[in-house]
Design a protein around this motif. Structure first.
Motif, short mmCIF file in Angstrom:
data_model
loop_
_atom_site.label_atom_id
_atom_site.label_comp_id
_atom_site.label_asym_id
_atom_site.label_seq_id
_atom_site.Cartn_x
_atom_site.Cartn_y
_atom_site.Cartn_z
N ASP A 53 0.82 -1.21 0.00
CA ASP A 53 0.00 0.00 0.00
C ASP A 53 0.86 1.26 0.00
N GLU A 54 0.21 2.38 -0.24
CA GLU A 54 0.89 3.67 -0.29
C GLU A 54 0.07 4.72 0.45
N ILE A 55 0.74 5.80 0.85
CA ILE A 55 0.03 6.92 1.44
C ILE A 55 -0.80 7.63 0.38
N GLY A 56 -1.77 8.41 0.81
CA GLY A 56 -2.60 9.16 -0.11
C GLY A 56 -3.60 10.02 0.64
N PHE A 57 -4.74 10.25 0.01
CA PHE A 57 -5.76 11.13 0.57
C PHE A 57 -7.14 10.54 0.30
N VAL A 58 -8.14 11.10 0.98
CA VAL A 58 -9.52 10.69 0.78
C VAL A 58 -10.37 11.94 0.60
N VAL A 59 -11.29 11.91 -0.36
CA VAL A 59 -12.19 13.04 -0.60
C VAL A 59 -13.19 13.14 0.55
N THR A 60 -13.28 14.33 1.15
CA THR A 60 -14.19 14.52 2.29
C THR A 60 -15.36 15.44 1.98
N ASP A 61 -15.22 16.29 0.95
CA ASP A 61 -16.30 17.23 0.64
C ASP A 61 -16.05 17.85 -0.73
N ILE A 62 -17.10 18.36 -1.33
CA ILE A 62 -17.00 19.16 -2.54
C ILE A 62 -17.71 20.48 -2.26
N THR B 285 11.32 8.95 -12.58
CA THR B 285 12.45 9.69 -13.14
C THR B 285 13.74 8.94 -12.88
N LYS B 286 14.46 8.62 -13.96
CA LYS B 286 15.78 8.02 -13.81
C LYS B 286 16.78 9.14 -13.57
N LEU B 287 17.47 9.06 -12.44
CA LEU B 287 18.46 10.06 -12.08
C LEU B 287 19.84 9.57 -12.52
N LEU B 288 20.87 10.30 -12.13
CA LEU B 288 22.22 9.88 -12.49
C LEU B 288 22.59 8.55 -11.84
N ASN B 289 23.51 7.87 -12.48
CA ASN B 289 24.02 6.59 -11.99
C ASN B 289 22.86 5.60 -11.83
N SER B 290 22.67 5.04 -10.65
CA SER B 290 21.67 3.98 -10.48
C SER B 290 20.52 4.42 -9.59
N GLN B 291 20.32 5.73 -9.44
CA GLN B 291 19.23 6.22 -8.60
C GLN B 291 17.99 6.54 -9.43
N ILE B 292 16.83 6.33 -8.80
CA ILE B 292 15.57 6.66 -9.44
C ILE B 292 14.69 7.39 -8.44
N SER B 293 13.72 8.14 -8.97
CA SER B 293 12.75 8.85 -8.14
C SER B 293 11.35 8.48 -8.60
N ALA B 294 10.46 8.25 -7.64
CA ALA B 294 9.05 7.98 -7.94
C ALA B 294 8.24 8.27 -6.68
N SER B 295 6.92 8.27 -6.82
CA SER B 295 6.08 8.74 -5.72
C SER B 295 5.70 7.67 -4.70
N CYS B 296 5.87 6.41 -5.00
CA CYS B 296 5.50 5.39 -4.00
C CYS B 296 6.51 4.26 -3.95
N LEU B 297 7.78 4.62 -3.95
CA LEU B 297 8.83 3.61 -3.78
C LEU B 297 8.75 2.96 -2.41
N ASP B 298 8.14 3.63 -1.45
CA ASP B 298 7.80 3.06 -0.14
C ASP B 298 6.44 2.37 -0.28
N ASP B 299 6.34 1.07 -0.39
CA ASP B 299 7.42 0.12 -0.29
C ASP B 299 7.47 -0.75 -1.54
N ARG B 300 7.19 -0.13 -2.69
CA ARG B 300 7.24 -0.93 -3.92
C ARG B 300 8.66 -1.40 -4.21
N CYS B 301 9.68 -0.67 -3.71
CA CYS B 301 11.04 -1.16 -3.91
C CYS B 301 11.31 -2.39 -3.04
N GLY B 302 10.67 -2.47 -1.87
CA GLY B 302 10.76 -3.69 -1.06
C GLY B 302 10.09 -4.86 -1.75
N VAL B 303 8.92 -4.60 -2.33
CA VAL B 303 8.23 -5.62 -3.12
C VAL B 303 9.13 -6.12 -4.25
#
Length: 340
Positions: free
Chosen positions: A64-73, A159-177
Motif C-alpha cells: 500500500d501507499e500513502i494518499g488522501f480521501v475526498v471529504t467534501d466538494i 524519473t531516472k536520475l544519475l548513476n543507479s538512482q531513481i525517483s518515484a512517488s510510491c517507492l515506499d514500499d514498492r522497492c521492497g516488493v
C-alpha cells in the motif's frame, strides 16, 4: 524473472494502491506471483503466495501507499480532502494529484500566490483542512465524476536520475516488493518452504501484516521496508546512506541471532550492507509479525530512501539488488545449516 529492475520498478510504482483500496496493485502482484505457487488475495487485500516444502520462511513487504480521501466538494467545485497515512503538509500547496473516482481526474492542490499571503501565512505550514483540490470543474460537473470517500494519490512520476538512482512517488514500499520478486527464481530452487506476503494497510497501522502472518506456521520471517537515507541537515547517526547497501536492523523486537547471521552472510558473499540500530519498535511490519501467533523470529532489512513520504522518493537500484541478494544468500545458508 525480473532482470530489468528499472522496468519492474516503473511498473510497480505506476499501479495505484492507497491503504484500504489496494485492488490495482493486488491484481498486478497476484499475476506476477502466479508462476511460483498458489496465490490468494485475502479479505484485507494481502497478496499471499506459498511454494516449496520444509523449513518455512515468510518474506514480507507492504504494497500500500500513502494518499488522501475526498471529504467534501464545495459549492464552488473545490475538492476537500484528508490524509491517509503520514503526510507532510508543507509540500502540498501547488502539488499535482490524481483523484481516483468514476473517472480519473487530475487536479492541483490550491495555494495562494506569495503576493496574497499574510505575514502570518508565510510563516506557517498549512493545515490539511484548509487545503483543497482545484480540478477546473464546477460542482455540478464534478459530482458525477467523483464521490466522497474516493482516494487521491500523488500524480505519478518516474524519473531516472544519475548513476543507479531513481525517483518515484510510491517507492515506499514498492522497492521492497521488487527486492522480494527479484529473489523468487533463486529461492524456488532451494529445499525449503517460502511464503510471500505482500501486505496491505501498513501505512495506517501495519494492519495487513497483523492478519497475513497469522496461521501460516512460519519458522522465521524477514520483513523488507525502506528506511531513512542521509540528506543534508539530518543526523548521520539516525540515517543510512544511499548506495551503501542493505540496512540490516538491530532492535529489541528483532531476532538478534538472525540479524547477526545476515551481517555474517553479507560479509561472506561481499554484499554491500550497513547496520541500522533501533532502541525499540521499528515502525514496520516486523513489529507485528514478531508477535503473531506464539511469536515468530523476525528480521528487518531496509532499503535506504531519501524523501520518504514525499512525491519524489529516491532510492538506488543497487541497494534493492543488495537486499534481494542478501535474502537469497541468507536463506540458502540457513537451509544448508538445517540440512547438514
Amino acid at each position: 524473472m525480473m532482470d530489468n529492475i528499472i522496468e519492474l520498478l516503473e511498473e510497480l510504482t505506476s499501479a495505484y494502491g492507497v491503504s484500504g483500496t489496494e485492488g490495482e496493485i493486488c491484481s498486478l502482484l497476484a499475476n506476477k506471483l502466479s508462476e511460483y505457487g498458489d496465490v490468494r488475495i485475502d479479505s484485507m487485500n494481502n497478496v499471499i503466495c506459498t511454494f516449496g516444502e520444509g523449513y518455512h520462511f515468510l518474506l514480507d513487504a507492504h504494497l500500500d501507499e500513502i494518499g488522501f480521501v475526498v471529504t467534501d466538494i464545495t459549492d464552488d467545485g473545490f475538492v476537500k480532502f484528508s490524509n491517509i497515512g503520514g503526510i507532510d503538509t508543507r509540500i502540498l500547496p501547488a502539488f499535482e494529484v490524481t483523484i481516483l473516482g468514476k473517472e480519473i481526474i487530475g487536479g492541483i492542490i490550491s495555494t495562494k500566490p506569495p503576493h496574497l499571503q499574510s505575514a502570518d501565512e508565510e510563516k506557517k505550514a498549512p493545515k490539511i483542512f484548509d487545503l483543497s483540490i482545484d480540478t477546473g470543474f464546477t460542482k455540478v460537473e464534478i459530482i458525477d465524476k467523483i464521490s466522497l470517500g474516493d482516494r487521491v494519490v500523488f500524480r505519478r512520476n518516474f524519473t531516472k536520475l544519475l548513476n543507479s538512482q531513481i525517483s518515484a512517488s510510491c517507492l515506499d514500499d514498492r522497492c521492497g516488493v521488487a527486492s522480494i520478486l527479484m529473489s523468487l527464481d533463486r529461492l524456488k530452487k532451494l529445499p525449503c518452504k517460502v511464503t510471500v506476503l505482500f501486505s496491505s494497510q501498513e501505512e495506517v497501522g501495519t494492519r495487513g501484516a497483523k492478519t497475513g502472518a497469522y496461521a501460516n506456521d512460519v519458522d522465521e520471517a524477514i520483513s523488507v521496508d525502506v528506511s531513512f537515507a542521509y540528506i543534508n541537515g539530518c543526523d548521520k547517526n539516525e540515517c543510512g546512506e544511499i548506495g551503501k547497501g542493505a540496512m540490516i536492523g538491530f532492535s529489541p523486537i528483532l531476532n538478534k541471532e538472525i540479524s547477526k547471521k545476515l551481517v555474517d552472510t553479507a560479509k561472506k558473499h561481499d554484499i554491500l550492507y550497513q547496520q541500522e540500530i533501533m532502541s525499540g519498535r521499528t515502525g514496520t511490519n516486523a513489529d507485528v509479525i514478531s508477535i503473531s501467533e506464539s511469536g515468530i523470529k523476525t528480521a528487518l532489512i531496509s532499503i535506504p530512501e531519501k524523501y520518504m513520504h514525499q512525491c519524489v522518493e529516491v532510492v538506488d537500484t543497487n541497494d534493492i539488488k543488495a537486499v534481494s541478494d542478501l535474502i537469497c544468500a541468507y536463506i540458502s545458508e540457513r537451509v544448508g545449516e538445517l540440512n547438514a
